[in-house]
Write a protein that holds these residues in place. Structure first.
Motif: not given
Length: 111
Positions: A35-60
């Motif tokens: 599931t995803v949560r549509n709450a804003t995350v402060p940018k100074h708290r984030v260190a890294d990211y990656r994209k998850q694509n539907a159909g590549e082993g994950c449902s969403i």
């Protein structure tokens, strides 16, 4: 038993073992957002990211944000505030690359 019979038996055993190993390797679990949560995350708290694509082993489809303390947060890919967070991460990475990962700003940032 004829010599060819032994060779066929050995080949059959090797083929069976290879098939079992292939099936076992194909069932490696992936770390997916359910599931995803549509709450804003402060940018100074984030260190890294990656994209998850539907159909590549994950449902969403989702963007997985990794906080400086190692917490994974799943947010929608089309969140309007997400581009600002991604740009901030790239800026911090460049800064930390120049500083050789020293200082408070580089805490939790991956190269």
């Amino acid at each position: 038993m004829a010599p060819w019979g032994d060779a066929k038996l050995l080949f059959s055993c090797i083929l069976l073992i290879a098939c079992c190993c292939t099936v076992t390797v194909a069932e490696i679990p992936m770390d997916c957002c359910l599931t995803v949560r549509n709450a804003t995350v402060p940018k100074h708290r984030v260190a890294d990211y990656r994209k998850q694509n539907a159909g590549e082993g994950c449902s969403i489809s989702a963007m997985i944000l990794l906080t400086r303390r190692g917490v994974k947060l799943c947010v929608p890919v089309d969140a309007p505030w997400l581009t600002e967070v991604v740009n901030h991460i790239h800026t911090v990475r460049e800064h930390c690359k120049k500083q050789n990962f020293k200082g408070k700003r580089c805490f939790g940032v991956k190269p």
